[in-house]
Scaffold this motif. Structure first.
Motif, PDB file in Angstrom:
ATOM      1  N   ILE A  50       5.003   1.707  22.026  1.00  0.00           N
ATOM      2  CA  ILE A  50       4.786   2.761  20.866  1.00  0.00           C
ATOM      3  C   ILE A  50       5.866   4.071  21.006  1.00  0.00           C
ATOM      4  N   VAL A  51       5.587   4.469  22.644  1.00  0.00           N
ATOM      5  CA  VAL A  51       6.428   5.456  23.616  1.00  0.00           C
ATOM      6  C   VAL A  51       7.657   5.068  22.999  1.00  0.00           C
ATOM      7  N   ILE A  52       8.439   4.504  22.924  1.00  0.00           N
ATOM      8  CA  ILE A  52       8.773   3.929  23.056  1.00  0.00           C
ATOM      9  C   ILE A  52      10.119   4.085  21.759  1.00  0.00           C
ATOM     10  N   ILE A  53       9.073   3.879  20.994  1.00  0.00           N
ATOM     11  CA  ILE A  53       9.493   3.153  19.503  1.00  0.00           C
ATOM     12  C   ILE A  53       9.639   5.025  18.862  1.00  0.00           C
ATOM     13  N   THR A  54       8.659   6.003  20.101  1.00  0.00           N
ATOM     14  CA  THR A  54       8.821   7.106  19.454  1.00  0.00           C
ATOM     15  C   THR A  54      10.241   7.848  19.965  1.00  0.00           C
ATOM     16  N   LEU A  55      10.644   7.599  21.181  1.00  0.00           N
ATOM     17  CA  LEU A  55      11.561   8.215  21.695  1.00  0.00           C
ATOM     18  C   LEU A  55      13.039   8.066  21.150  1.00  0.00           C
ATOM     19  N   PHE A  56      12.769   6.189  20.380  1.00  0.00           N
ATOM     20  CA  PHE A  56      13.995   5.563  20.085  1.00  0.00           C
ATOM     21  C   PHE A  56      13.733   5.171  19.024  1.00  0.00           C
ATOM     22  N   PRO A  57      14.079   5.708  17.954  1.00  0.00           N
ATOM     23  CA  PRO A  57      13.859   5.310  16.975  1.00  0.00           C
ATOM     24  C   PRO A  57      14.432   4.403  15.564  1.00  0.00           C
ATOM     25  N   ASN A  58      15.951   4.482  16.508  1.00  0.00           N
ATOM     26  CA  ASN A  58      16.955   3.823  15.409  1.00  0.00           C
ATOM     27  C   ASN A  58      16.149   2.598  16.274  1.00  0.00           C
ATOM     28  N   LEU A  59      15.422   1.918  16.466  1.00  0.00           N
ATOM     29  CA  LEU A  59      14.903   0.519  17.776  1.00  0.00           C
ATOM     30  C   LEU A  59      14.458  -0.251  16.491  1.00  0.00           C
ATOM     31  N   VAL A  60      13.427   1.123  15.762  1.00  0.00           N
ATOM     32  CA  VAL A  60      12.922  -0.008  14.750  1.00  0.00           C
ATOM     33  C   VAL A  60      13.923   0.507  12.691  1.00  0.00           C
ATOM     34  N   LEU A  61      14.872   1.623  13.034  1.00  0.00           N
ATOM     35  CA  LEU A  61      15.354   1.638  11.708  1.00  0.00           C
ATOM     36  C   LEU A  61      16.920   1.475  11.790  1.00  0.00           C
ATOM     37  N   SER A 118       0.597  -0.957   0.288  1.00  0.00           N
ATOM     38  CA  SER A 118       0.125  -0.089  -0.078  1.00  0.00           C
ATOM     39  C   SER A 118       0.677   0.972  -0.009  1.00  0.00           C
ATOM     40  N   ALA A 119       1.853   0.935   0.843  1.00  0.00           N
ATOM     41  CA  ALA A 119       3.010   2.260   1.215  1.00  0.00           C
ATOM     42  C   ALA A 119       3.943   2.530  -0.151  1.00  0.00           C
ATOM     43  N   GLU A 120       4.217   1.614  -0.669  1.00  0.00           N
ATOM     44  CA  GLU A 120       5.294   1.143  -1.854  1.00  0.00           C
ATOM     45  C   GLU A 120       6.390   0.962  -1.553  1.00  0.00           C
ATOM     46  N   VAL A 121       6.839   0.890  -0.161  1.00  0.00           N
ATOM     47  CA  VAL A 121       8.079   0.330   0.633  1.00  0.00           C
ATOM     48  C   VAL A 121       8.435  -0.908   0.702  1.00  0.00           C
ATOM     49  N   SER A 122       9.723  -0.987   0.560  1.00  0.00           N
ATOM     50  CA  SER A 122      10.732  -2.417   0.689  1.00  0.00           C
ATOM     51  C   SER A 122       9.831  -3.571   1.660  1.00  0.00           C
ATOM     52  N   ILE A 123       9.500  -4.807   1.531  1.00  0.00           N
ATOM     53  CA  ILE A 123       8.463  -5.244   2.258  1.00  0.00           C
ATOM     54  C   ILE A 123      10.208  -6.055   3.184  1.00  0.00           C
ATOM     55  N   ALA A 124      11.096  -5.489   2.120  1.00  0.00           N
ATOM     56  CA  ALA A 124      12.600  -7.146   3.692  1.00  0.00           C
ATOM     57  C   ALA A 124      12.927  -6.063   4.659  1.00  0.00           C
ATOM     58  N   ARG A 125      12.406  -4.789   4.417  1.00  0.00           N
ATOM     59  CA  ARG A 125      13.358  -3.841   5.051  1.00  0.00           C
ATOM     60  C   ARG A 125      12.000  -3.474   6.463  1.00  0.00           C
ATOM     61  N   LEU A 126      10.896  -3.572   5.580  1.00  0.00           N
ATOM     62  CA  LEU A 126       9.671  -3.249   6.862  1.00  0.00           C
ATOM     63  C   LEU A 126       9.928  -5.090   7.616  1.00  0.00           C
ATOM     64  N   PHE A 127       9.856  -6.330   7.663  1.00  0.00           N
ATOM     65  CA  PHE A 127      10.656  -7.201   8.111  1.00  0.00           C
ATOM     66  C   PHE A 127      11.630  -6.846   8.851  1.00  0.00           C
ATOM     67  N   LEU A 128      12.789  -6.388   8.731  1.00  0.00           N
ATOM     68  CA  LEU A 128      13.990  -5.876   9.393  1.00  0.00           C
ATOM     69  C   LEU A 128      13.395  -4.816  10.622  1.00  0.00           C
ATOM     70  N   ALA A 129      12.796  -3.557  10.310  1.00  0.00           N
ATOM     71  CA  ALA A 129      11.929  -2.779  10.786  1.00  0.00           C
ATOM     72  C   ALA A 129      11.793  -3.700  12.395  1.00  0.00           C
ATOM     73  N   GLY A 130      10.900  -4.743  11.647  1.00  0.00           N
ATOM     74  CA  GLY A 130       9.812  -5.688  12.643  1.00  0.00           C
ATOM     75  C   GLY A 130      10.446  -6.330  14.449  1.00  0.00           C
ATOM     76  N   ALA A 131      11.973  -6.556  13.860  1.00  0.00           N
ATOM     77  CA  ALA A 131      12.037  -7.968  14.947  1.00  0.00           C
ATOM     78  C   ALA A 131      12.907  -6.709  16.059  1.00  0.00           C
ATOM     79  N   LEU A 132      13.528  -5.676  16.063  1.00  0.00           N
ATOM     80  CA  LEU A 132      13.984  -4.953  17.463  1.00  0.00           C
ATOM     81  C   LEU A 132      12.498  -5.344  18.069  1.00  0.00           C
ATOM     82  N   PRO A 133      12.141  -4.231  17.377  1.00  0.00           N
ATOM     83  CA  PRO A 133      10.069  -3.307  18.298  1.00  0.00           C
ATOM     84  C   PRO A 133       9.503  -5.216  18.576  1.00  0.00           C
ATOM     85  N   GLY A 134       9.853  -6.381  18.083  1.00  0.00           N
ATOM     86  CA  GLY A 134       8.844  -7.689  18.936  1.00  0.00           C
ATOM     87  C   GLY A 134       9.875  -7.898  19.629  1.00  0.00           C
TER      88      GLY A 134
END
Length: 434
Positions: A415-426, A167-183
């Protein structure tokens, strides 16, 4: 006709259609048709045909039915029992004991199923009767299952991340990586809460679970975790190491799931047929929703609603944090009435222009969106995980919702944590691109 008035009419039509029980996909299409008629656009058939073709011919979507099929195959194995028996000896000394098995089993199964409902149903069938038999607090057992079941949305390979990526036309592989640490952060938060709750409520958690395990028994129990860990490592490792695209990894996952079911002695032709039927039904449902959502996106563009909303948000002078707060409230309310995938495909066309204008990273926003949808999965009246657990336990839906409430706030804290520390996602997606 004034664009604000058109937006109001479309919103009323949307609510009326959804509350009358019309399928989400048909609702999206119907609202699109009404909107185009209001601006006197006479090319509705052509636009529907064009948008439907472009919505369903994305190569990235090929991964969706394959991951669903993989989850359906594993749903019919003895995987949940092996997870329970493999993890139990290692958690016997931790306050909360087998409640943590609930959490970790959901986390591990989420990494191969990609579905919140499938995770809660599969693990719940095994753990809830066992926890009840051993005297654990029923409310806490239900709460940990409801909260941890939502991990199926976040921990890759996640079906909802694939939908968002398309839907957002972004890399699915990068999204998978982004979800690992927050999970992983969410699993740790769930376990930490369980430890604290157990220490504060010892009288409410009088278990007969006093079995101790030798070191040899603990080592032997790991054998039951080997097959599933190999499957997870194969699927996710092939993506992260660049050996395979998400679609190719999904095909490997299906082959691995079939092999795993044969190794566990759970393979049968009837089960294979059932997994295919289940995968086809779910894939067709999601495909139809995506067609409707794509048509709505196109119609919204012709009407001009996304740009108008983005301009209105700009006049409010909201900071990115302020926008995130508003969107969190908005998505939680939406999630009270729609399932997670419908929320994403319904709102992407309207919300993404605002997000882009606020200079919020779309990879980060995808993980934020999934976390908010996780919250809605345990929020009445349409929290899918609540329905799954109600079916498993026979308890009142509000009893289940009350048991899950602490985990709602834990996800909010994530959500508060990833907002304060966006590098957890990125952090991991940045490594991939560098």
């Amino acid at each position: 006709m004034d664009i604000t008035f058109i937006g109001f009419i479309l919103f009323v039509c949307l609510i009326l259609m959804l509350t009358s029980g019309i399928w989400v996909a048909l609702t999206l299409t119907g609202v699109s048709v009404i909107g185009l008629l209001l601006i006197e656009n006479n090319s509705i058939g052509l636009l529907l045909g064009t948008s439907s073709w472009s919505a369903m011919t994305s190569w990235s979507l090929t991964a969706l039915p394959l991951f669903i099929w993989m989850g359906e195959i594993l749903f019919r194995t003895r995987l949940s029992q092996d997870l329970f028996e493999g993890l139990s000896p290692w958690l016997s000394k931790l306050p909360g004991k087998l409640l943590h098995v609930n959490i970790l089993s959901c986390g591990i199964f989420a990494a191969v199923s990609g579905s919140s409902a499938a995770t809660a149903a599969t693990i719940g069938r095994m753990t809830l009767p066992e926890l009840k038999k051993r005297g654990y607090s029923e409310k806490m057992a239900i709460g940990t299952l409801a909260g941890s079941g939502t991990l199926g949305l976040l921990i890759p390979p996640s079906i909802i991340l694939i939908v968002y990526g398309v839907s957002a036309e972004v890399s699915i592989a990068r999204l998978f990586l982004a979800g690992a640490l927050p999970g992983l952060v969410l699993i740790v938060l769930f376990m930490l809460y369980t430890v604290i709750w157990t220490l504060l409520n010892k009288e409410s958690n009088n278990t007969a679970d006093e079995k101790t395990y030798t070191f040899k028994e603990k080592i032997n129990s790991l054998k039951k975790l080997i097959p599933i860990m190999i499957l997870i490592g194969g699927v996710l490792g092939s993506i992260y190491q660049g050996f395979a695209t998400p679609t190719e990894a999904a095909a490997l996952g299906v082959a691995g799931a079939l092999l795993l079911s044969a190794m566990l002695g759970s393979f049968s032709w009837a089960g294979l047929g059932g997994s295919i039927v289940g995968a086809v039904k779910n894939s067709c449902m999601l495909g139809l929703i995506l067609v409707g959502a794509h048509f709505l996106t196109l119609a919204m563009g012709f009407i001009g609603i996304p740009n108008a909303l983005a301009e209105w948000i700009a006049t409010l002078g909201l900071s990115p944090i302020g926008l995130i707060v508003y969107l969190t409230i908005f998505f939680v309310i939406m999630g009270c009435f729609l399932d997670g995938i419908s929320v994403i495909v319904l709102t992407t066309s309207v919300v993404l222009p605002m997000v882009i204008q606020a200079d919020i990273d779309l990879i980060w926003f995808g993980i934020f969106l999934v976390l908010v949808v996780e919250m809605s999965q345990i929020t009445p009246p349409v929290g899918f995980n609540l329905f799954v657990i109600q079916a498993l336990t026979g308890k009142n839906i509000f009893y289940v919702a009350k048991a899950a409430l602490p985990f709602f706030f834990i996800i909010a804290s994530a959500i508060v944590i990833i907002t304060l520390f966006p590098n957890l996602v990125l952090y991991l997606p940045t490594l991939m691109s560098s």
